[in-house]
Design a protein around this motif. Structure first.
Motif, mmCIF file in Angstrom:
data_model
loop_
_atom_site.group_PDB
_atom_site.id
_atom_site.type_symbol
_atom_site.label_atom_id
_atom_site.label_comp_id
_atom_site.label_asym_id
_atom_site.label_seq_id
_atom_site.Cartn_x
_atom_site.Cartn_y
_atom_site.Cartn_z
ATOM 1 N N ALA B 103 0.838 -1.205 0.000
ATOM 2 C CA ALA B 103 0.000 0.000 0.000
ATOM 3 C C ALA B 103 0.872 1.255 0.000
ATOM 4 O O ALA B 103 0.630 2.203 -0.757
ATOM 5 C CB ALA B 103 -0.911 0.001 1.229
ATOM 6 N N ILE B 104 1.921 1.248 0.844
ATOM 7 C CA ILE B 104 2.811 2.421 0.918
ATOM 8 C C ILE B 104 3.513 2.622 -0.428
ATOM 9 O O ILE B 104 3.504 3.726 -0.995
ATOM 10 C CB ILE B 104 3.864 2.247 2.047
ATOM 11 C CG1 ILE B 104 3.188 2.424 3.403
ATOM 12 C CG2 ILE B 104 5.004 3.250 1.893
ATOM 13 C CD1 ILE B 104 4.113 2.354 4.589
ATOM 14 N N ALA B 105 4.112 1.538 -0.945
ATOM 15 C CA ALA B 105 4.893 1.666 -2.185
ATOM 16 C C ALA B 105 4.012 2.153 -3.333
ATOM 17 O O ALA B 105 4.391 3.090 -4.068
ATOM 18 C CB ALA B 105 5.535 0.311 -2.531
ATOM 19 N N SER B 106 2.842 1.543 -3.480
ATOM 20 C CA SER B 106 2.010 1.896 -4.635
ATOM 21 C C SER B 106 1.385 3.278 -4.471
ATOM 22 O O SER B 106 1.333 4.066 -5.419
ATOM 23 C CB SER B 106 0.937 0.837 -4.870
ATOM 24 O OG SER B 106 0.227 0.650 -3.673
ATOM 25 N N GLY B 107 0.926 3.592 -3.256
ATOM 26 C CA GLY B 107 0.304 4.899 -3.020
ATOM 27 C C GLY B 107 1.295 6.027 -3.267
ATOM 28 O O GLY B 107 0.992 7.006 -3.945
ATOM 29 N N VAL B 108 2.513 5.882 -2.703
ATOM 30 C CA VAL B 108 3.531 6.930 -2.863
ATOM 31 C C VAL B 108 3.934 7.049 -4.337
ATOM 32 O O VAL B 108 4.021 8.158 -4.882
ATOM 33 C CB VAL B 108 4.762 6.636 -1.959
ATOM 34 C CG1 VAL B 108 5.918 7.562 -2.311
ATOM 35 C CG2 VAL B 108 4.387 6.791 -0.491
ATOM 36 N N ALA B 109 4.161 5.898 -4.984
ATOM 37 C CA ALA B 109 4.598 5.929 -6.388
ATOM 38 C C ALA B 109 3.518 6.557 -7.276
ATOM 39 O O ALA B 109 3.820 7.384 -8.158
ATOM 40 C CB ALA B 109 4.924 4.509 -6.862
ATOM 41 N N GLY B 244 -0.941 10.210 4.038
ATOM 42 C CA GLY B 244 -2.289 9.687 3.818
ATOM 43 C C GLY B 244 -2.373 8.206 4.111
ATOM 44 O O GLY B 244 -3.296 7.739 4.802
ATOM 45 N N ILE B 245 -1.391 7.458 3.621
ATOM 46 C CA ILE B 245 -1.414 6.002 3.828
ATOM 47 C C ILE B 245 -1.204 5.686 5.311
ATOM 48 O O ILE B 245 -1.838 4.783 5.862
ATOM 49 C CB ILE B 245 -0.337 5.312 2.964
ATOM 50 C CG1 ILE B 245 -0.585 5.629 1.489
ATOM 51 C CG2 ILE B 245 -0.346 3.807 3.180
ATOM 52 C CD1 ILE B 245 0.614 5.439 0.611
ATOM 53 N N ALA B 246 -0.320 6.465 5.956
ATOM 54 C CA ALA B 246 -0.069 6.239 7.385
ATOM 55 C C ALA B 246 -1.336 6.445 8.210
ATOM 56 O O ALA B 246 -1.527 5.821 9.246
ATOM 57 C CB ALA B 246 1.046 7.178 7.867
#
Lengths: 238, 332
Positions: B103-109, B244-246
């Motif tokens: 989720a972190i990797a895809s959201g940030v990317a 946001g993801i956090a």
């Protein structure tokens, strides 16, 4: 391979606007390789805008600028700088929050530029070595001007554009700055703007006078200093 | 760090003193009014909120400092990061840890990519017209919000399970708290240190700081400042998405979260001083603490969190009256 042109810089009839204001209305400047050439003129004549037009910060709308035979018009400032032109702006603009070291490092175009020039730079401006880790904003006016000039010396530049190097400096610092510009001119061609005619006449071999955005006279400084009438009418210096 | 304090200007020294005195006053008020345990819980909540605000505000501050663009779409970056992260978390197979990292990797990317496209395609042609940029980013923020609503619906998303390592609770000030809250604080600190090191120890960071002071001069040194602009925009967008993801395992995702944090982030960069990274970091924590204490005070005395929103705006007004450039803005 063709030989390098005698004039490192040719500015031909440039017209530059700032917003809708027509600032340069036909400026031409030839800078012979290895010389110190000075742009003279009253306040607001267009000297600073000429330097900014050359480096591309205020690009001209018409006319031609060639550096080492290569046209500069249409190129962006960073590309023009990479071709080998260093720029020292007026009002000794340095990065006040960066240390002296960082102000110099940022001017490197390739790794080792600063290391290779350190002896030369600190030979010209020994104060900068002592102040190496201080933020630029903590330096005196004279030291900031030294840093602004030193920053332009880090990369391999064939031409330095220096705007008002003596502005607002104490006489003893002006003397030091003049000595430094003379020394660095042994390595690189210099085009400078200088309001102080005394300083300009002692430094430069050639001059160009700009009046209201138009270059009106050019020639050898030795001839100009012997023409008090021209000095008085164009520069207002008695 | 020693040389940082040694070279502070008198104005910034005074700001540090003001901040320390103000935080001490907040702590004293909390101790006097709520007692030790509730005061501790309130300060913890304040720091946590401060770290979340920092993730949005640091990008906003960097973008404003370098590009002179007040990016009203920054809140939408947080929103998109949260919803895309939420979506990916539900779609990916595997443990909660794997899903969270995905989720972190895809959201940030994804958000970083949006940031790059937005800067290069829309903001760049308008660099000479700042008012249009303002309208543009405002409009884009609204469009992004509509798109998220259309794609994910208007219903709030429930908090997701945090990674297994962080799923346990610990006791602090008489309250049981999940390790995930501590993780958010640590994430904020790591990002603060990371961005600080980037800005102070790397060549690109030095170029960014120089560009904040004078982008024209940076160009005249032979540096392609537009590439740096894009990089900073991407970095700012990515940090907001990370925030946001956090938030998702902590409080879920709602359509209002972007604008809520955008307002707090704007308050933070005004208080901290436009374009000052240290100001943004410090003001984030100060605003987080102020909001948490004001919320607790109003709950205790008015039975409703009426002061929470107002308190940070009042703080902003006071700071602007005392130091118009913000706490750590440039005085000249």
């Amino acid at each position: 391979m063709s030989a390098a042109p005698d004039n490192i810089l040719e500015v031909e009839n440039i017209h530059t606007f700032i917003g809708e204001f027509h600032i340069l209305e036909g400026v031409s400047v030839s800078v012979p390789r290895g010389s110190i050439t000075v742009l003279l003129g009253r306040n607001g004549a267009g000297k600073t805008t000429t330097l900014r037009s050359i480096i591309g910060l205020t690009p001209p709308r018409s006319g031609e600028i060639r550096f080492n035979g290569q046209p500069l018009r249409g190129k962006r400032p960073h590309t023009i700088a990479q071709m080998g032109i260093g720029y020292v702006p007026e009002k000794r603009i340095i990065f006040r929050d960066l240390t002296v070291a960082q102000n110099l490092q940022i001017a490197e175009r390739k790794k080792g530029d600063l290391a290779g020039k350190a002896d030369f730079i600190f030979g010209l401006f020994p104060d900068l070595k002592r102040l190496y880790h201080l933020p630029g904003g903590h330096l005196s006016g004279g030291q900031q001007q030294m840093l602004a000039v030193a920053r332009a010396l880090v990369a391999d530049n064939d031409l330095l554009l220096i705007d008002e190097p003596s502005e607002g400096l104490a006489p003893v610092i002006i003397e030091q700055m003049m000595g430094a510009i003379r020394q660095l001119s042994a390595r690189t061609t210099v085009l400078l703007v200088e309001q102080n005619f005394q300083v300009a006449s002692h430094l430069a071999e050639r001059y160009v006078i700009i009046e209201e955005g138009v270059s009106v006279h050019a020639g050898l400084m030795a001839d100009l200093v012997n023409d008090p009438e021209l000095i008085k009418t164009t520069l207002g210096v008695a | 760090m020693h040389s940082y304090f040694a070279h502070l200007s008198p104005q910034h020294r005074r700001s540090w003193l003001l901040v320390v005195a103000y935080v001490a006053a907040l702590l004293a008020i909390s101790l006097a009014d709520f007692g030790a345990n509730t005061a501790g819980q309130t300060m913890f909540r304040g720091v946590l909120l401060g770290m979340l605000i920092f993730l949005v505000a640091s990008g906003l501050s960097l973008i404003f400092g370098l590009l002179d663009v007040l990016n009203f779409a920054q809140g939408a970056f947080l929103l998109i990061g949260a919803y895309v992260g939420y979506d990916v978390y539900l779609r990916v197979d595997g443990s909660a840890d794997v899903r969270f990292l995905a989720a972190i990797a895809s959201g940030v990317a994804f958000v970083a990519l949006i940031g790059a496209i937005m800067e290069m395609g829309l903001i760049r042609p308008l660099y000479e017209r700042p008012v249009f940029q303002l309208v543009l980013t405002f409009g884009l923020g609204a469009i992004f919000l509509d798109l998220v609503e259309r794609y994910y619906g208007a219903d709030p998303k429930q908090p997701l399970a945090p990674p297994t390592l962080l799923n346990d609770n610990f006791s602090l000030f008489g309250q049981s708290l999940s390790y995930y809250r501590l993780f958010i604080i640590i994430l904020g600190i790591v990002m603060m240190i990371g961005v600080f090191l980037l800005l102070n120890r790397t060549r690109i960071g030095i170029i960014i700081r120089a560009g904040v002071q004078d982008p024209e001069m940076v160009q005249a040194l032979g540096i392609n400042v537009r590439r740096v602009f894009t990089l900073v925009f991407v970095l700012g967008a990515g940090l907001a998405a990370l925030g946001g993801i956090a938030l998702v395992p902590y409080q879920g995702a709602t359509l209002g979260m972007g604008n809520q944090f955008l307002i707090l982030a704007i308050v933070v960069i005004v208080i901290g001083g436009m374009g000052s990274f240290e100001g943004t970091a410090i003001a984030s924590i100060v605003v987080g603490l102020t909001r948490a204490v004001a919320e607790q005070l109003s709950l205790a005395h008015f039975n409703a969190p009426v002061l929470a929103e107002t308190s940070v705006l009042l703080l902003m007004i006071v700071v602007l009256l005392v130091q118009p450039n913000g706490l750590f803005g440039r005085g000249d």
